[in-house]
Scaffold this active site. Structure first.
Site, PDB file in Angstrom:
ATOM      1  N   SER A 113       0.812  -1.217   0.000  1.00  0.00           N
ATOM      2  CA  SER A 113       0.000   0.000   0.000  1.00  0.00           C
ATOM      3  C   SER A 113       0.843   1.264   0.000  1.00  0.00           C
ATOM      4  CB  SER A 113      -0.913  -0.008   1.226  1.00  0.00           C
ATOM      5  OG  SER A 113      -1.595   1.221   1.363  1.00  0.00           O
ATOM      6  N   TYR A 137      -2.282   5.392  -4.086  1.00  0.00           N
ATOM      7  CA  TYR A 137      -3.320   6.385  -3.869  1.00  0.00           C
ATOM      8  C   TYR A 137      -2.870   7.627  -4.627  1.00  0.00           C
ATOM      9  CZ  TYR A 137      -5.870   3.770  -0.297  1.00  0.00           C
ATOM     10  OH  TYR A 137      -6.629   2.836   0.354  1.00  0.00           O
ATOM     11  N   ARG A 172     -16.846   6.261   8.255  1.00  0.00           N
ATOM     12  CA  ARG A 172     -16.639   5.036   9.019  1.00  0.00           C
ATOM     13  C   ARG A 172     -16.981   5.287  10.480  1.00  0.00           C
ATOM     14  NH1 ARG A 172     -10.902   3.724   5.895  1.00  0.00           N
ATOM     15  NH2 ARG A 172     -11.819   3.806   3.805  1.00  0.00           N
ATOM     16  N   HIS A 270     -13.957  -1.893  -1.970  1.00  0.00           N
ATOM     17  CA  HIS A 270     -13.040  -1.543  -0.884  1.00  0.00           C
ATOM     18  C   HIS A 270     -13.421  -2.276   0.394  1.00  0.00           C
ATOM     19  CE1 HIS A 270      -9.762   1.541  -0.479  1.00  0.00           C
ATOM     20  NE2 HIS A 270      -9.878   1.191   0.797  1.00  0.00           N
ATOM     21  N   ARG A 331      -8.912  -8.771   4.764  1.00  0.00           N
ATOM     22  CA  ARG A 331      -9.065  -8.815   6.219  1.00  0.00           C
ATOM     23  C   ARG A 331      -8.503 -10.083   6.871  1.00  0.00           C
ATOM     24  NH1 ARG A 331     -13.961  -5.893   4.971  1.00  0.00           N
ATOM     25  NH2 ARG A 331     -14.091  -3.919   6.124  1.00  0.00           N
TER      26      ARG A 331
END
Length: 381
Positions: A113, A137, A172, A270, A331
Site C-alpha cells: 500500500s 493512492y 466510518r 473496498h 481482512r
C-alpha cells in the site's frame, strides 16, 4: 495431516475475527474490521457468496491439481494475492515486513500500500524474488504521484494498482466514535515522509522533525477528487509497469477503462469501507467480465481480478467461476498479522490455499481453466 493438538491459530474466519477482537486494541480492531456507515456493504459482500452454489462433478481425474494462473506474462502458483492494506503497524510492530516474509515463503504475491508503515523499498527487500505489486493512492500533488511510481518501478514491483474509489475516505462510524484515524498520528505515512517530492512540499528539514506539519501536508495531498478518465493518460505516461485500476463496480466504467488502455482492473467495493449500501462486489463481477470481453480486441488481454469478501477456498472458486482471473485476500491476513505476526499471516495463507486446493478437486476440477460458470448455479431463495 491432522495431528493430536489443535492449531496455534484459528482456522475459521469467524474464530480468527473473534481472536483478533480479544488480542488487538479496540481502535485497531475497529479500523480493520469496520466499514462505511451501517456496514451493510460489508455484510452484503459476505451474503453475495451464499447466493451461488458449487455444483460438484464426479468421476473426473483430479489426482493432480494445477492452481496456477498467468497475469501480465508471469505465472503465479495460485490465483490468490494479498490485497493492499495500509497502516499495518497498528496490528503488529513488524507490519508489512512480516507480511512480505510470509508471502515470499508461500509464493503469494503481495500488493504494498501507499500508506504502508514501512517504505515500499523496505517491503520489496523482504519480498526478495517473490512477486510484489505496488498500490497507488493518486495524490493531488502530481510530483508526489510521479515520484511514487518511479520509486515503485526502481524497487522492483511488477505492476501498479491504482485505487480509484478513495478520493476521500468513507464515513466510518466505528472510527468516528472512537475518535481514531491512525494517519493523524503519523502511522502509515512512511512512504510520504521518505519521498523527495513530498519533502519538497515542507519547510525545514526531515518531516519527522516537524511531524505535525508533515501530517497536515499529507492530508492536503492524499487524494484527488477532481480526477476524470482524461487524467489516466498522464498516469500511464509516468510508468512502464502494467496499470491496474481498483474499485470498478459498473460495467460502463469497465468498458471505459478498456478504451482508455488500462492493463487490468479489480472489481472491488473496498471491502465495504467506502460507500454504505454499495453493490456487493461479487454481484458486479459477472457483468464487468462480460463488458471487458465485449470491449477487448481479440489480440489484447485485460485481466479482471476480484476483491471484497474472500474468506475461504469456496469463495475463490465462486469468484473464478464468475470470471475472475485472480482474487485479493484482505481482512483475514490482516487479522492473522494482528494475532501472530508473520506466523499468523502464514497460517492464514496456508489454510486458505489448502482449502482452495481441496475445493477445486472436490468440485471435479483439475485446474482453474476447468472452473467456469457452469461450475456454480444461483441458489434457490
Amino acid at each position: 495431516m491432522l495431528e493430536d493438538e489443535s492449531p496455534e491459530f484459528p482456522v475459521s474466519y469467524e474464530d480468527l475475527e473473534e481472536r483478533a477482537r480479544e488480542d488487538l486494541s479496540e481502535e485497531a480492531f475497529a479500523y480493520v474490521a469496520g466499514g462505511a456507515g451501517s456496514e451493510s456493504t460489508v455484510a452484503a459482500n459476505d451474503r453475495a457468496f451464499d447466493a451461488w452454489q458449487i455444483v460438484p462433478r464426479i468421476m473426473r481425474d483430479v489426482s493432480d491439481r494445477d492452481l496456477s494462473v498467468e497475469l501480465f506474462g508471469r505465472e503465479y502458483p495460485s490465483p490468490v494475492m494479498l490485497a493492499p492494506i495500509g497502516v499495518q503497524s497498528i496490528l503488529h510492530d513488524e507490519a508489512e515486513l512480516a507480511v512480505a516474509r510470509a508471502a515470499s515463503a508461500l509464493e503469494v504475491p503481495m500488493i504494498c500500500s501507499s500508506v504502508s508503515s514501512y517504505s515500499m523499498e523496505d517491503v520489496a527487500d523482504e519480498l526478495g524474488e517473490s512477486p510484489g505489486w505496488f498500490q497507488l493512492y493518486w495524490s493531488s500533488d502530481r510530483d508526489v504521484a510521479a515520484s511514487f511510481l518511479e520509486r515503485a518501478e526502481d524497487a522492483g514491483y511488477e505492476a501498479v494498482v491504482v485505487t480509484l474509489d478513495t478520493p476521500k475516505m468513507g464515513w466510518r462510524e466505528r472510527d468516528i466514535e472512537l475518535g481514531y484515524l491512525p494517519f493523524l498520528e503519523g502511522e502509515g505515512l512512511t512512504n510520504y515522509f521518505e519521498d523527495p517530492a513530498f519533502r519538497d512540499r515542507l519547510e525545514g528539514d526531515y518531516p519527522r522533525g516537524n511531524e505535525e506539519a508533515a501530517i497536515a501536508s499529507w492530508h492536503e495531498c492524499f487524494g484527488d477528487a477532481s480526477l476524470t478518465w482524461d487524467d489516466l493518460a498522464w498516469l500511464e505516461s509516468q510508468t512502464d509497469l502494467p496499470v491496474i485500476i481498483k474499485g470498478v463496480l459498473h460495467p460502463d466504467d469497465a468498458r471505459e477503462a478498456v478504451e482508455r488502455g488500462v492493463d487490468g482492473m479489480i472489481v472491488s467495493n473496498h471491502g465495504g469501507r467506502q460507500v454504505d449500501g454499495a453493490i456487493p462486489a461479487l454481484d458486479a463481477l459477472p457483468d464487468i467480465v462480460d463488458a471487458v470481453e465485449d470491449a477487448t480486441d481479440a489480440d489484447r488481454d485485460v485481466p479482471v481480478l476480484f476483491d471484497s469478501g474472500i474468506r475461504r477456498g469456496s469463495d475463490v472458486v465462486r469468484a473464478v467461476a464468475l470470471g475472475a482471473d485472480a482474487v485479493l485476500l484482505g481482512r483475514p491476513y490482516a487479522l492473522g498479522l494482528g494475532i501472530g505476526g508473520e506466523d499468523g499471516v502464514r497460517a492464514v495463507l496456508e489454510n486458505l490455499l489448502a482449502d482452495l486446493d481441496l475445493t477445486v478437486g472436490l468440485s471435479g476440477c483439475a485446474s482453474l481453466d476447468e472452473i467456469e460458470r457452469s461450475t456454480i448455479r444461483r441458489a434457490e431463495r
